[in-house]
Scaffold this motif. Structure first.
Motif, PDB file in Angstrom:
ATOM      1  N   TYR A  60       0.829  -1.208   0.000  1.00  0.00           N
ATOM      2  CA  TYR A  60       0.000   0.000   0.000  1.00  0.00           C
ATOM      3  C   TYR A  60       0.864   1.260   0.000  1.00  0.00           C
ATOM      4  O   TYR A  60       0.447   2.306  -0.501  1.00  0.00           O
ATOM      5  CB  TYR A  60      -0.918  -0.011   1.210  1.00  0.00           C
ATOM      6  CG  TYR A  60      -2.012   1.042   1.138  1.00  0.00           C
ATOM      7  CD1 TYR A  60      -2.922   1.028   0.093  1.00  0.00           C
ATOM      8  CD2 TYR A  60      -2.109   2.036   2.099  1.00  0.00           C
ATOM      9  CE1 TYR A  60      -3.907   1.995   0.008  1.00  0.00           C
ATOM     10  CE2 TYR A  60      -3.093   3.006   2.016  1.00  0.00           C
ATOM     11  CZ  TYR A  60      -3.996   2.975   0.968  1.00  0.00           C
ATOM     12  OH  TYR A  60      -4.964   3.935   0.874  1.00  0.00           O
ATOM     13  N   ALA A  61       2.076   1.155   0.558  1.00  0.00           N
ATOM     14  CA  ALA A  61       2.995   2.300   0.510  1.00  0.00           C
ATOM     15  C   ALA A  61       3.357   2.641  -0.931  1.00  0.00           C
ATOM     16  O   ALA A  61       3.534   3.820  -1.273  1.00  0.00           O
ATOM     17  CB  ALA A  61       4.252   1.986   1.316  1.00  0.00           C
ATOM     18  N   ARG A  62       3.467   1.631  -1.793  1.00  0.00           N
ATOM     19  CA  ARG A  62       3.744   1.897  -3.207  1.00  0.00           C
ATOM     20  C   ARG A  62       2.557   2.611  -3.859  1.00  0.00           C
ATOM     21  O   ARG A  62       2.728   3.490  -4.689  1.00  0.00           O
ATOM     22  CB  ARG A  62       4.059   0.587  -3.940  1.00  0.00           C
ATOM     23  CG  ARG A  62       5.347  -0.061  -3.472  1.00  0.00           C
ATOM     24  CD  ARG A  62       5.631  -1.354  -4.205  1.00  0.00           C
ATOM     25  NE  ARG A  62       5.963  -1.141  -5.615  1.00  0.00           N
ATOM     26  CZ  ARG A  62       6.407  -2.100  -6.411  1.00  0.00           C
ATOM     27  NH1 ARG A  62       6.551  -3.335  -5.929  1.00  0.00           N
ATOM     28  NH2 ARG A  62       6.687  -1.862  -7.672  1.00  0.00           N
ATOM     29  N   SER A  63       1.337   2.195  -3.473  1.00  0.00           N
ATOM     30  CA  SER A  63       0.153   2.863  -4.014  1.00  0.00           C
ATOM     31  C   SER A  63       0.114   4.335  -3.602  1.00  0.00           C
ATOM     32  O   SER A  63      -0.136   5.219  -4.427  1.00  0.00           O
ATOM     33  CB  SER A  63      -1.109   2.144  -3.523  1.00  0.00           C
ATOM     34  OG  SER A  63      -2.269   2.807  -3.967  1.00  0.00           O
ATOM     35  N   LEU A  64       0.385   4.604  -2.312  1.00  0.00           N
ATOM     36  CA  LEU A  64       0.400   5.987  -1.847  1.00  0.00           C
ATOM     37  C   LEU A  64       1.532   6.775  -2.507  1.00  0.00           C
ATOM     38  O   LEU A  64       1.380   7.964  -2.823  1.00  0.00           O
ATOM     39  CB  LEU A  64       0.555   6.022  -0.328  1.00  0.00           C
ATOM     40  CG  LEU A  64      -0.636   5.510   0.498  1.00  0.00           C
ATOM     41  CD1 LEU A  64      -0.303   5.543   1.981  1.00  0.00           C
ATOM     42  CD2 LEU A  64      -1.883   6.339   0.218  1.00  0.00           C
ATOM     43  N   GLY A  65       2.664   6.102  -2.719  1.00  0.00           N
ATOM     44  CA  GLY A  65       3.780   6.786  -3.366  1.00  0.00           C
ATOM     45  C   GLY A  65       3.436   7.237  -4.776  1.00  0.00           C
ATOM     46  O   GLY A  65       3.800   8.344  -5.194  1.00  0.00           O
ATOM     47  N   ILE A  66       2.717   6.385  -5.511  1.00  0.00           N
ATOM     48  CA  ILE A  66       2.299   6.762  -6.863  1.00  0.00           C
ATOM     49  C   ILE A  66       1.396   7.991  -6.819  1.00  0.00           C
ATOM     50  O   ILE A  66       1.532   8.916  -7.622  1.00  0.00           O
ATOM     51  CB  ILE A  66       1.579   5.575  -7.540  1.00  0.00           C
ATOM     52  CG1 ILE A  66       2.571   4.437  -7.781  1.00  0.00           C
ATOM     53  CG2 ILE A  66       0.944   6.002  -8.852  1.00  0.00           C
ATOM     54  CD1 ILE A  66       1.929   3.150  -8.272  1.00  0.00           C
ATOM     55  N   MET A  67       0.465   8.022  -5.850  1.00  0.00           N
ATOM     56  CA  MET A  67      -0.434   9.178  -5.753  1.00  0.00           C
ATOM     57  C   MET A  67       0.344  10.455  -5.438  1.00  0.00           C
ATOM     58  O   MET A  67       0.082  11.523  -6.022  1.00  0.00           O
ATOM     59  CB  MET A  67      -1.487   8.936  -4.676  1.00  0.00           C
ATOM     60  CG  MET A  67      -2.517  10.048  -4.591  1.00  0.00           C
ATOM     61  SD  MET A  67      -3.671   9.849  -3.234  1.00  0.00           S
ATOM     62  CE  MET A  67      -2.597  10.155  -1.834  1.00  0.00           C
ATOM     63  N   ILE A  68       1.332  10.370  -4.555  1.00  0.00           N
ATOM     64  CA  ILE A  68       2.089  11.570  -4.176  1.00  0.00           C
ATOM     65  C   ILE A  68       2.902  12.107  -5.350  1.00  0.00           C
ATOM     66  O   ILE A  68       2.917  13.318  -5.614  1.00  0.00           O
ATOM     67  CB  ILE A  68       2.986  11.244  -2.967  1.00  0.00           C
ATOM     68  CG1 ILE A  68       2.118  11.007  -1.727  1.00  0.00           C
ATOM     69  CG2 ILE A  68       3.979  12.380  -2.703  1.00  0.00           C
ATOM     70  CD1 ILE A  68       2.871  10.516  -0.514  1.00  0.00           C
ATOM     71  N   VAL A  69       3.578  11.216  -6.077  1.00  0.00           N
ATOM     72  CA  VAL A  69       4.360  11.714  -7.211  1.00  0.00           C
ATOM     73  C   VAL A  69       3.439  12.223  -8.322  1.00  0.00           C
ATOM     74  O   VAL A  69       3.815  13.136  -9.069  1.00  0.00           O
ATOM     75  CB  VAL A  69       5.320  10.633  -7.742  1.00  0.00           C
ATOM     76  CG1 VAL A  69       6.310  10.217  -6.676  1.00  0.00           C
ATOM     77  CG2 VAL A  69       4.571   9.427  -8.293  1.00  0.00           C
ATOM     78  N   GLU A  70       2.233  11.665  -8.434  1.00  0.00           N
ATOM     79  CA  GLU A  70       1.288  12.182  -9.429  1.00  0.00           C
ATOM     80  C   GLU A  70       0.850  13.599  -9.053  1.00  0.00           C
ATOM     81  O   GLU A  70       0.579  14.423  -9.924  1.00  0.00           O
ATOM     82  CB  GLU A  70       0.066  11.263  -9.521  1.00  0.00           C
ATOM     83  CG  GLU A  70       0.342   9.895 -10.139  1.00  0.00           C
ATOM     84  CD  GLU A  70       0.614   9.973 -11.622  1.00  0.00           C
ATOM     85  OE1 GLU A  70       0.457  11.047 -12.212  1.00  0.00           O
ATOM     86  OE2 GLU A  70       1.009   8.946 -12.194  1.00  0.00           O
TER      87      GLU A  70
END
Length: 277
Positions: free
Chosen positions: A239-249
């Motif tokens: 889930y940290a990878r999912s949140l990371g994608i949202m932040i960089v987006e």
């Protein structure tokens, strides 16, 4: 001489590119390297590895994060190049400035640097060739712009769960600002968000992307390895990878939105930031 060398370089490069296309796999070949390894891994494992149902966003924001970060940097550099070429050194105050009283339509002239009325109050600055904007179009656009901005934020925030992302959401947000400039004038837009703020926001977007990727290094991971921040976020690594994608987006959307408006402001007014188109 330089033109001939440049032309010869372009022609030679084009011929080489045409020549190497012979070694490319045929279109849609199921036995091509991309179809045998990379694509299959993304299709089969992107959801269990990143908790992101949008494969395209998972590839752009995670698996291919380096490439997308530099694409965002290129967008930032394009906006800055446009700003420095057209806007930074060519603005000159005209000898006569015109201000229109918005309630009565009375136009005042100010000559030779005389101090004019405050911007954003009862007066608006206009050009000698000022044309009144259409009442219906301007009011309808003002009603539409908030919904366009909300939709742009929605596309960015849900890009990893729907066909969207930072690039698409950033363009939608910029479209809201450009609609304000087209339905009124460029000064109306620059009064709400100046070119300095846009420049800072454009850089902040790149910093968000690269900074979040660098933060993973401090927690023992690789650059842009968002799973390393699971302990910081209090979630599991997937889930940290999912949140990371949202932040960089979010970083991508900020840079794209700001750069689109910067390019429009400078190109539409040739760097003068007046009424524009």
């Amino acid at each position: 001489m330089m033109k001939h060398i440049a032309l010869a370089t372009v022609v030679l490069t084009g011929l080489l590119m045409i020549y190497v296309t012979e070694s490319f796999p045929t279109w849609g070949d199921p036995n091509s390297p991309a179809s045998l390894h990379v694509s299959n891994h993304y299709i089969e494992n992107s959801l269990p590895e990143t908790d992101v149902p949008n494969i395209v966003t998972a590839v752009l924001g995670d698996y291919r994060g380096f490439d997308t970060m530099f694409e965002t940097t290129v967008v930032f550099c394009a906006g800055m190049a446009c700003f420095f070429l057209l806007g930074a050194y060519k603005r000159e105050e005209p000898a006569i400035r015109y201000y229109r009283h918005t309630a009565t339509g009375v136009v005042l002239q100010f000559r030779n640097g005389a101090k004019g009325p405050r911007q954003g109050g009862a007066f608006e600055r206009i050009d000698p060739t000022w044309t009144p904007y259409d009442f219906i179009v301007s009011r309808v656009c003002k009603l539409m712009i908030p919904f366009i901005q909300i939709y742009g934020l929605y596309v960015i925030a849900h890009g990893h769960h729907s066909p969207g992302g930072g690039f698409q959401g950033g363009v939608i947000l910029a479209a809201g600002f450009l609609l304000l400039a087209l339905s009124h004038n460029l000064r109306t837009l620059t009064e709400r968000i100046s070119h300095r703020v846009l420049g800072i926001m454009s850089a902040i977007g790149v910093v968000i992307y690269a900074g979040y990727g660098a933060l993973a290094l401090l927690y023992g991971g690789n650059f842009l390895d968002y799973s390393a921040l699971a302990g910081l976020l209090g979630v599991d690594p997937i889930y940290a990878r999912s949140l990371g994608i949202m932040i960089v987006e979010i970083g991508v959307g900020t840079t794209v939105m700001s750069t689109m408006v910067i390019i429009y402001n400078n190109v539409a007014s040739v760097g003068r930031y007046d009424e524009g188109l």
